[in-house]
Design a protein around this motif. Structure first.
Motif, PDB file in Angstrom:
ATOM      1  N   GLN A  75       0.862  -1.043  -0.117  1.00 23.36           N
ATOM      2  CA  GLN A  75       0.034  -0.006   0.143  1.00 23.36           C
ATOM      3  C   GLN A  75       0.808   1.301  -0.139  1.00 23.36           C
ATOM      4  O   GLN A  75       0.565   2.066  -0.620  1.00 23.36           O
ATOM      5  CB  GLN A  75      -0.907  -0.083   1.192  1.00 23.36           C
ATOM      6  CG  GLN A  75      -1.906  -0.818   1.064  1.00 23.36           C
ATOM      7  CD  GLN A  75      -2.663  -1.229   2.558  1.00 23.36           C
ATOM      8  OE1 GLN A  75      -2.310  -0.969   3.644  1.00 23.36           O
ATOM      9  NE2 GLN A  75      -4.154  -1.449   2.239  1.00 23.36           N
ATOM     10  N   THR A  76       1.887   1.343   0.810  1.00 21.83           N
ATOM     11  CA  THR A  76       2.743   2.363   0.813  1.00 21.83           C
ATOM     12  C   THR A  76       3.464   2.719  -0.568  1.00 21.83           C
ATOM     13  O   THR A  76       3.356   3.643  -0.759  1.00 21.83           O
ATOM     14  CB  THR A  76       3.772   2.195   1.952  1.00 21.83           C
ATOM     15  OG1 THR A  76       3.022   2.008   3.312  1.00 21.83           O
ATOM     16  CG2 THR A  76       4.653   3.484   2.145  1.00 21.83           C
ATOM     17  N   ALA A  77       4.174   1.524  -1.096  1.00 12.55           N
ATOM     18  CA  ALA A  77       4.498   1.546  -2.408  1.00 12.55           C
ATOM     19  C   ALA A  77       3.906   2.498  -3.396  1.00 12.55           C
ATOM     20  O   ALA A  77       4.257   3.067  -4.329  1.00 12.55           O
ATOM     21  CB  ALA A  77       5.065   0.264  -2.650  1.00 12.55           C
ATOM     22  N   GLY A  78       2.377   1.710  -3.375  1.00 13.19           N
ATOM     23  CA  GLY A  78       1.373   2.302  -4.362  1.00 13.19           C
ATOM     24  C   GLY A  78       0.872   3.770  -4.031  1.00 13.19           C
ATOM     25  O   GLY A  78       0.005   4.146  -4.559  1.00 13.19           O
ATOM     26  N   GLY A  79       1.293   4.193  -2.997  1.00 11.48           N
ATOM     27  CA  GLY A  79       0.862   5.484  -2.676  1.00 11.48           C
ATOM     28  C   GLY A  79      -0.407   5.654  -2.059  1.00 11.48           C
ATOM     29  O   GLY A  79      -1.062   6.321  -2.078  1.00 11.48           O
ATOM     30  N   ASP A  80      -0.770   4.415  -1.277  1.00 12.21           N
ATOM     31  CA  ASP A  80      -2.055   4.242  -0.841  1.00 12.21           C
ATOM     32  C   ASP A  80      -2.205   3.814   0.572  1.00 12.21           C
ATOM     33  O   ASP A  80      -2.691   2.688   1.275  1.00 12.21           O
ATOM     34  CB  ASP A  80      -3.052   3.181  -1.737  1.00 12.21           C
ATOM     35  CG  ASP A  80      -4.369   3.182  -1.263  1.00 12.21           C
ATOM     36  OD1 ASP A  80      -4.997   4.402  -0.883  1.00 12.21           O
ATOM     37  OD2 ASP A  80      -5.119   2.018  -1.266  1.00 12.21           O
ATOM     38  N   ALA A  81      -1.191   4.050   1.526  1.00  8.15           N
ATOM     39  CA  ALA A  81      -0.957   4.014   2.660  1.00  8.15           C
ATOM     40  C   ALA A  81      -2.184   4.181   3.559  1.00  8.15           C
ATOM     41  O   ALA A  81      -2.887   5.236   3.191  1.00  8.15           O
ATOM     42  CB  ALA A  81       0.087   4.288   3.458  1.00  8.15           C
ATOM     43  N   PRO A  82      -2.658   3.535   4.456  1.00  5.76           N
ATOM     44  CA  PRO A  82      -3.745   3.920   5.368  1.00  5.76           C
ATOM     45  C   PRO A  82      -3.374   5.306   6.211  1.00  5.76           C
ATOM     46  O   PRO A  82      -2.267   5.774   6.283  1.00  5.76           O
ATOM     47  CB  PRO A  82      -3.947   2.985   6.507  1.00  5.76           C
ATOM     48  CG  PRO A  82      -3.012   1.929   5.969  1.00  5.76           C
ATOM     49  CD  PRO A  82      -2.194   2.131   4.870  1.00  5.76           C
ATOM     50  N   ASP A  83      -4.533   6.061   6.566  1.00  5.66           N
ATOM     51  CA  ASP A  83      -4.200   7.241   7.310  1.00  5.66           C
ATOM     52  C   ASP A  83      -3.549   7.168   8.656  1.00  5.66           C
ATOM     53  O   ASP A  83      -2.855   8.075   9.055  1.00  5.66           O
ATOM     54  CB  ASP A  83      -5.521   7.984   7.325  1.00  5.66           C
ATOM     55  CG  ASP A  83      -6.195   8.372   6.259  1.00  5.66           C
ATOM     56  OD1 ASP A  83      -5.510   9.128   5.363  1.00  5.66           O
ATOM     57  OD2 ASP A  83      -7.419   7.917   5.732  1.00  5.66           O
ATOM     58  N   LEU A  84      -3.792   5.985   9.095  1.00  4.15           N
ATOM     59  CA  LEU A  84      -3.332   5.675  10.554  1.00  4.15           C
ATOM     60  C   LEU A  84      -3.299   4.195  10.447  1.00  4.15           C
ATOM     61  O   LEU A  84      -3.755   3.518  10.072  1.00  4.15           O
ATOM     62  CB  LEU A  84      -4.449   6.115  11.518  1.00  4.15           C
ATOM     63  CG  LEU A  84      -4.201   6.035  12.972  1.00  4.15           C
ATOM     64  CD1 LEU A  84      -2.934   7.016  13.252  1.00  4.15           C
ATOM     65  CD2 LEU A  84      -5.370   6.484  13.731  1.00  4.15           C
ATOM     66  N   PHE A  85      -2.034   3.912  11.030  1.00  2.00           N
ATOM     67  CA  PHE A  85      -1.712   2.435  11.191  1.00  2.00           C
ATOM     68  C   PHE A  85      -0.724   2.138  12.253  1.00  2.00           C
ATOM     69  O   PHE A  85      -0.083   2.921  12.894  1.00  2.00           O
ATOM     70  CB  PHE A  85      -1.131   1.923   9.921  1.00  2.00           C
ATOM     71  CG  PHE A  85      -0.056   2.687   9.397  1.00  2.00           C
ATOM     72  CD1 PHE A  85       1.493   2.535   9.783  1.00  2.00           C
ATOM     73  CD2 PHE A  85      -0.331   3.899   8.379  1.00  2.00           C
ATOM     74  CE1 PHE A  85       2.357   3.378   9.267  1.00  2.00           C
ATOM     75  CE2 PHE A  85       0.911   4.478   8.144  1.00  2.00           C
ATOM     76  CZ  PHE A  85       2.055   4.517   8.421  1.00  2.00           C
ATOM     77  N   ALA A  86      -0.619   0.626  12.662  1.00  2.00           N
ATOM     78  CA  ALA A  86      -0.099   0.186  13.800  1.00  2.00           C
ATOM     79  C   ALA A  86       1.308  -0.002  13.463  1.00  2.00           C
ATOM     80  O   ALA A  86       1.506  -0.634  12.318  1.00  2.00           O
ATOM     81  CB  ALA A  86      -0.646  -0.652  14.653  1.00  2.00           C
ATOM     82  N   MET A  87       2.392   0.579  14.044  1.00  5.07           N
ATOM     83  CA  MET A  87       3.847  -0.053  13.723  1.00  5.07           C
ATOM     84  C   MET A  87       4.430  -0.209  15.226  1.00  5.07           C
ATOM     85  O   MET A  87       4.150   0.404  16.126  1.00  5.07           O
ATOM     86  CB  MET A  87       4.563   0.896  13.325  1.00  5.07           C
ATOM     87  CG  MET A  87       4.426   0.836  11.543  1.00  5.07           C
ATOM     88  SD  MET A  87       5.492   1.986  10.972  1.00  5.07           S
ATOM     89  CE  MET A  87       5.457   1.307   9.102  1.00  5.07           C
ATOM     90  N   SER A  88       5.491  -1.006  15.105  1.00  2.00           N
ATOM     91  CA  SER A  88       6.108  -1.404  16.381  1.00  2.00           C
ATOM     92  C   SER A  88       7.343  -2.032  15.968  1.00  2.00           C
ATOM     93  O   SER A  88       7.809  -2.222  14.669  1.00  2.00           O
ATOM     94  CB  SER A  88       5.448  -2.242  17.119  1.00  2.00           C
ATOM     95  OG  SER A  88       5.325  -3.544  16.686  1.00  2.00           O
ATOM     96  N   GLY A  89       8.316  -2.156  17.038  1.00  3.61           N
ATOM     97  CA  GLY A  89       9.753  -2.966  16.797  1.00  3.61           C
ATOM     98  C   GLY A  89      10.585  -1.824  15.814  1.00  3.61           C
ATOM     99  O   GLY A  89      10.601  -0.703  15.916  1.00  3.61           O
ATOM    100  N   SER A  90      11.104  -2.536  14.934  1.00  2.00           N
ATOM    101  CA  SER A  90      12.128  -1.751  14.147  1.00  2.00           C
ATOM    102  C   SER A  90      11.411  -1.366  12.642  1.00  2.00           C
ATOM    103  O   SER A  90      12.219  -0.350  11.994  1.00  2.00           O
ATOM    104  CB  SER A  90      13.186  -2.511  13.445  1.00  2.00           C
ATOM    105  OG  SER A  90      12.742  -3.700  12.880  1.00  2.00           O
ATOM    106  N   TYR A  91      10.281  -1.462  12.764  1.00  2.24           N
ATOM    107  CA  TYR A  91       9.532  -0.969  11.368  1.00  2.24           C
ATOM    108  C   TYR A  91       9.504   0.493  11.054  1.00  2.24           C
ATOM    109  O   TYR A  91       9.647   0.959  10.032  1.00  2.24           O
ATOM    110  CB  TYR A  91       7.991  -1.651  11.421  1.00  2.24           C
ATOM    111  CG  TYR A  91       8.056  -3.029  11.053  1.00  2.24           C
ATOM    112  CD1 TYR A  91       8.237  -3.722   9.736  1.00  2.24           C
ATOM    113  CD2 TYR A  91       7.756  -4.109  12.027  1.00  2.24           C
ATOM    114  CE1 TYR A  91       8.177  -4.885   9.509  1.00  2.24           C
ATOM    115  CE2 TYR A  91       7.853  -5.517  11.825  1.00  2.24           C
ATOM    116  CZ  TYR A  91       7.913  -5.651  10.571  1.00  2.24           C
ATOM    117  OH  TYR A  91       8.123  -7.303  10.260  1.00  2.24           O
TER     118      TYR A  91
END
Length: 126
Positions: free
Chosen positions: A87-103
Motif C-alpha cells: 500500500q505504501t509503495a503504491g501511494g495508498d498507505a492508510p491514514d493511521l496504522f499500527a507499527m512497532s519494533g524496527s518497522y
C-alpha cells in the motif's frame, strides 16, 4: 492468566483509541471546517479478539465524533507488513496504522512518509 489477557486487550483498545484521537487532533488545513464529514482509514494487526476490541473502540470513537468515519483495515500479523509495504509503495498507505519494533525506522530510512510517525504515550503524546 485470564487477567493478563484481558489487560492486554484493554491496553490494545486504549492504544487504538489514542491513535484515533491523535490522528484527528490536528487538521491538515487549519482553515477547514472542523465538523465537515471525513473518513480516515486505520490499519492494524492482531487476532480476532484484538480486532473485535478495536472495532468497539472505533464504534465508540465514531459515536463521540459523528463527523469522523473510521474505515477499519485489519490483517493478521503474518500478512500485515507485506500489505502495508504494498500500500505504501503504491501511494495508498492508510491514514493511521499500527507499527512497532524496527518497522518505523525501516520505513523512515527509505524516505517513506509512513516512516514519519509520532510516538504516542497516551494523553501526553508529543
Amino acid at each position: 492468566m485470564k487477567r493478563r489477557s484481558r489487560l492486554r486487550r484493554t491496553a490494545a483498545a486504549a492504544l487504538a483509541a489514542s491513535f484515533l484521537l491523535s490522528a484527528c487532533s490536528s487538521a491538515a488545513d487549519p482553515a477547514s471546517d472542523g465538523d465537515a464529514p471525513v473518513t480516515i482509514r486505520f490499519a492494524w494487526w492482531g487476532n480476532d479478539t484484538r480486532a473485535k476490541d478495536t472495532l468497539k473502540v472505533i464504534e465508540a470513537f465514531e459515536t463521540e465524533f459523528p463527523h469522523i468515519r473510521v474505515a477499519p483495515d485489519y490483517s493478521e500479523f503474518g500478512g500485515y507488513w507485506d500489505k502495508l509495504a504494498t500500500q505504501t509503495a503504491g501511494g495508498d498507505a492508510p491514514d493511521l496504522f499500527a507499527m512497532s519494533g524496527s518497522y518505523p525506522s525501516e520505513y523512515a530510512s527509505r524516505g517513506s512518509p509512513a516512516g514519519s510517525v509520532r510516538r504516542h504515550r497516551g494523553a501526553g503524546a508529543d
